[in-house]
Design a protein around this motif. Structure first.
Motif, PDB file in Angstrom:
ATOM      1  N   LYS A  47       0.845  -1.194   0.000  1.00  0.00           N
ATOM      2  CA  LYS A  47       0.000   0.000   0.000  1.00  0.00           C
ATOM      3  C   LYS A  47       0.881   1.244   0.000  1.00  0.00           C
ATOM      4  N   ILE A  48       0.647   2.118  -0.978  1.00  0.00           N
ATOM      5  CA  ILE A  48       1.394   3.370  -1.084  1.00  0.00           C
ATOM      6  C   ILE A  48       0.452   4.527  -0.785  1.00  0.00           C
ATOM      7  N   THR A  49       0.861   5.384   0.129  1.00  0.00           N
ATOM      8  CA  THR A  49       0.088   6.580   0.430  1.00  0.00           C
ATOM      9  C   THR A  49       0.616   7.705  -0.446  1.00  0.00           C
ATOM     10  N   ALA A  50      -0.254   8.261  -1.277  1.00  0.00           N
ATOM     11  CA  ALA A  50       0.143   9.285  -2.249  1.00  0.00           C
ATOM     12  C   ALA A  50      -0.610  10.583  -1.970  1.00  0.00           C
ATOM     13  N   PHE A  51       0.139  11.678  -1.860  1.00  0.00           N
ATOM     14  CA  PHE A  51      -0.436  12.996  -1.602  1.00  0.00           C
ATOM     15  C   PHE A  51      -0.260  13.881  -2.827  1.00  0.00           C
ATOM     16  N   VAL A  52      -1.276  14.687  -3.107  1.00  0.00           N
ATOM     17  CA  VAL A  52      -1.189  15.733  -4.136  1.00  0.00           C
ATOM     18  C   VAL A  52      -1.411  17.072  -3.447  1.00  0.00           C
ATOM     19  N   LEU A  53      -0.471  18.007  -3.664  1.00  0.00           N
ATOM     20  CA  LEU A  53      -0.564  19.334  -3.070  1.00  0.00           C
ATOM     21  C   LEU A  53      -0.382  20.405  -4.138  1.00  0.00           C
ATOM     22  N   HIS A  54      -1.123  21.487  -4.002  1.00  0.00           N
ATOM     23  CA  HIS A  54      -0.880  22.690  -4.794  1.00  0.00           C
ATOM     24  C   HIS A  54      -1.184  23.861  -3.877  1.00  0.00           C
ATOM     25  N   SER A  55      -0.175  24.291  -3.146  1.00  0.00           N
ATOM     26  CA  SER A  55      -0.359  25.297  -2.103  1.00  0.00           C
ATOM     27  C   SER A  55      -0.386  26.705  -2.677  1.00  0.00           C
ATOM     28  N   ARG A  56      -0.987  27.619  -1.917  1.00  0.00           N
ATOM     29  CA  ARG A  56      -1.024  29.014  -2.329  1.00  0.00           C
ATOM     30  C   ARG A  56       0.380  29.619  -2.281  1.00  0.00           C
ATOM     31  N   PRO A  57       0.747  30.430  -3.271  1.00  0.00           N
ATOM     32  CA  PRO A  57       2.050  31.089  -3.232  1.00  0.00           C
ATOM     33  C   PRO A  57       2.012  32.348  -2.377  1.00  0.00           C
ATOM     34  N   PRO A  58       3.147  32.739  -1.797  1.00  0.00           N
ATOM     35  CA  PRO A  58       3.197  34.026  -1.107  1.00  0.00           C
ATOM     36  C   PRO A  58       3.382  35.158  -2.113  1.00  0.00           C
ATOM     37  N   ARG A  59       2.344  35.921  -2.349  1.00  0.00           N
ATOM     38  CA  ARG A  59       2.412  37.057  -3.265  1.00  0.00           C
ATOM     39  C   ARG A  59       1.269  38.002  -2.921  1.00  0.00           C
ATOM     40  N   PRO A  60       1.322  39.259  -3.386  1.00  0.00           N
ATOM     41  CA  PRO A  60       0.363  40.260  -2.909  1.00  0.00           C
ATOM     42  C   PRO A  60      -1.096  39.833  -2.983  1.00  0.00           C
ATOM     43  N   LYS A  61      -1.547  39.325  -4.125  1.00  0.00           N
ATOM     44  CA  LYS A  61      -2.974  39.025  -4.257  1.00  0.00           C
ATOM     45  C   LYS A  61      -3.378  37.731  -3.565  1.00  0.00           C
ATOM     46  N   GLU A  62      -2.402  36.905  -3.174  1.00  0.00           N
ATOM     47  CA  GLU A  62      -2.698  35.652  -2.479  1.00  0.00           C
ATOM     48  C   GLU A  62      -2.547  35.798  -0.964  1.00  0.00           C
ATOM     49  N   GLY A  63      -1.803  36.809  -0.528  1.00  0.00           N
ATOM     50  CA  GLY A  63      -1.574  36.974   0.891  1.00  0.00           C
ATOM     51  C   GLY A  63      -0.248  36.369   1.335  1.00  0.00           C
ATOM     52  N   PRO A  64      -0.041  36.217   2.639  1.00  0.00           N
ATOM     53  CA  PRO A  64       1.215  35.670   3.165  1.00  0.00           C
ATOM     54  C   PRO A  64       1.321  34.174   2.900  1.00  0.00           C
ATOM     55  N   SER A  65       2.406  33.596   3.384  1.00  0.00           N
ATOM     56  CA  SER A  65       2.650  32.163   3.162  1.00  0.00           C
ATOM     57  C   SER A  65       1.983  31.294   4.217  1.00  0.00           C
ATOM     58  N   ASP A  66       1.143  31.886   5.078  1.00  0.00           N
ATOM     59  CA  ASP A  66       0.605  31.148   6.221  1.00  0.00           C
ATOM     60  C   ASP A  66      -0.156  29.899   5.821  1.00  0.00           C
ATOM     61  N   GLN A  67      -1.001  29.996   4.772  1.00  0.00           N
ATOM     62  CA  GLN A  67      -1.789  28.836   4.379  1.00  0.00           C
ATOM     63  C   GLN A  67      -0.899  27.732   3.790  1.00  0.00           C
ATOM     64  N   ARG A  68       0.057  28.129   2.962  1.00  0.00           N
ATOM     65  CA  ARG A  68       0.992  27.148   2.399  1.00  0.00           C
ATOM     66  C   ARG A  68       1.778  26.458   3.501  1.00  0.00           C
ATOM     67  N   ASP A  69       2.324  27.247   4.412  1.00  0.00           N
ATOM     68  CA  ASP A  69       3.155  26.686   5.470  1.00  0.00           C
ATOM     69  C   ASP A  69       2.347  25.763   6.376  1.00  0.00           C
ATOM     70  N   ALA A  70       1.121  26.167   6.689  1.00  0.00           N
ATOM     71  CA  ALA A  70       0.266  25.353   7.556  1.00  0.00           C
ATOM     72  C   ALA A  70      -0.105  24.038   6.881  1.00  0.00           C
ATOM     73  N   GLU A  71      -0.430  24.103   5.592  1.00  0.00           N
ATOM     74  CA  GLU A  71      -0.786  22.892   4.865  1.00  0.00           C
ATOM     75  C   GLU A  71       0.386  21.916   4.843  1.00  0.00           C
ATOM     76  N   MET A  72       1.580  22.414   4.552  1.00  0.00           N
ATOM     77  CA  MET A  72       2.746  21.538   4.499  1.00  0.00           C
ATOM     78  C   MET A  72       3.076  20.981   5.880  1.00  0.00           C
ATOM     79  N   ALA A  73       2.889  21.777   6.927  1.00  0.00           N
ATOM     80  CA  ALA A  73       3.144  21.294   8.284  1.00  0.00           C
ATOM     81  C   ALA A  73       2.180  20.172   8.660  1.00  0.00           C
ATOM     82  N   LYS A  74       0.906  20.353   8.325  1.00  0.00           N
ATOM     83  CA  LYS A  74      -0.088  19.326   8.648  1.00  0.00           C
ATOM     84  C   LYS A  74       0.203  18.015   7.905  1.00  0.00           C
ATOM     85  N   VAL A  75       0.525  18.123   6.620  1.00  0.00           N
ATOM     86  CA  VAL A  75       0.796  16.913   5.832  1.00  0.00           C
ATOM     87  C   VAL A  75       2.068  16.232   6.329  1.00  0.00           C
TER      88      VAL A  75
END
Length: 364
Positions: free
Chosen positions: A202-230
């Motif tokens: 059994k292989i556990t496979a994850f797909v991620l496409h996190s938000r980038p840190p840029r003006p219209k997307e905001g800070p990196s908080d969501q990306r960093d949190a998602e990667m930390a949780k995974v």
């Protein structure tokens, strides 16, 4: 003071600031964005460092300036050094005599760009590489419908096309035992945790496409949190794991290195090169934003950037070998002091910011 001296000092201060600011554990987009251009920053810093004793008197201000530039160079060497060919590899290869050991598992991971409609270029890469998995991010309903047409070759499919640039598709030759689409830190940004069976494992496979840190997307908080949780999830998985997708983060950032230390996954880029994938037209001076990480249950046969598919990203191809249990091979990074605290900080920041103001809802 001449214009040249003023420009020289201004550029030096700018480079020094760019080298030291990312040490701050802050999620502001303009700070985290400085993680990306480490190679050009290091190159310019080295050039200025070498120039100082050649064109200026070695008086106290210039000695201090050289010391600060040297410190920036040391930081950049720590960040990008592991990805140079002179460094040791992290994903290992089997000896030639043992190459028949293990089930082949090949992956194409591609950010197709939501406005791109040149499916024939990606199809050509699929025919050439013959992957077991095709991971597509930034997929909308057009790409979702295109994927349905590959049902004979890839009978197992997870389709989550979205019109906001964060949809994805995962195509597989191997049966999904589980496939869970989650919204871990943002109701607009899905990710996938799936389990497939390959060669009895059994292989556990994850797909991620996190938000980038840029003006219209905001800070990196969501990306960093998602990667930390995974990363925390992966640390609890006993069997083989792969992670694929566009993380909107470079290999040498604190967030990605923290992700690897916590998850104990391996990065095929280590000791092999940078393998830039963005922007596609200027990849030689770009950034490695698209990734595949894997656990010690795999060895690496091939890792490369594929030709242009009409997107603003270049796809990556990874060919792995799934080792028979209980063999393991690789050198994962060890946890460092403060890593667990950083994971908790990232997760807390992810709860404090709910993303840009958009009226979009998606079903799980």
């Amino acid at each position: 003071m001449s214009i040249f001296v003023i420009v020289f000092w201004a550029l030096s201060i700018l480079l020094i600031t760019a080298s030291y600011l990312p040490l701050l554990s802050l999620g502001h987009w303009w700070i985290r964005g400085l993680d990306y251009p480490r190679i050009p920053i290091a190159t310019l810093t080295l050039a200025l460092f070498v120039m100082i004793p050649m064109i200026f008197p070695l008086q106290t201000p210039y000695i201090v300036l050289m010391a600060l530039l040297a410190g920036g160079l040391v930081l950049d060497a720590f960040r990008i050094g592991p990805y140079l060919r002179i460094s040791s590899t992290q994903s290992k290869r089997l000896h030639r005599s043992n190459e028949i050991i293990g089930q082949r598992l090949a992956v194409i991971s591609a950010n197709v760009f939501i406005e791109n409609r040149k499916t024939e270029k990606l199809e050509e890469s699929i025919r050439s590489c013959d992957p077991d998995f095709v991971c597509i991010v930034e997929a909308d309903k057009f790409w979702e419908n295109w994927a349905r047409g590959l049902i004979k070759t890839y009978p197992y499919q997870v389709l989550k096309g979205q019109d906001n640039g964060y949809g994805f598709v995962l195509l597989s030759r191997h049966k999904f035992l589980e496939a869970n689409v989650r919204f871990l830190t943002d109701k607009r940004v899905p990710s996938l945790r799936s389990v497939v069976e390959v060669d009895g494992q059994k292989i556990t496979a994850f797909v991620l496409h996190s938000r980038p840190p840029r003006p219209k997307e905001g800070p990196s908080d969501q990306r960093d949190a998602e990667m930390a949780k995974v990363a925390e999830e992966i640390a609890q998985v006993e069997g083989p794991v792969i992670v694929m997708g566009d993380l909107n983060d470079v290999s040498w950032s604190h967030t990605t290195r923290l992700f690897l230390r916590v998850s104990k996954l391996l990065d095929p880029r280590r000791g092999r090169g940078v393998f830039n994938t963005f922007p596609a037209k200027f990849a030689e001076i770009g950034f490695p934003l698209d990734h595949l990480f894997h656990s010690e249950h795999f060895t690496l046969k091939d890792f490369k950037v594929l030709p242009d598919i009409g997107s603003d990203h270049l796809p990556i191809f990874s060919e792995l070998q799934l080792l028979p249990e209980p063999m393991k091979k690789g050198e994962p990074d060890r946890l460092e002091e403060g890593d667990i605290s950083d994971v908790q900080t990232f997760k807390e920041r992810g709860r404090q910011w709910d993303g840009p103001n958009e009226t979009l809802e998606f079903d799980n």
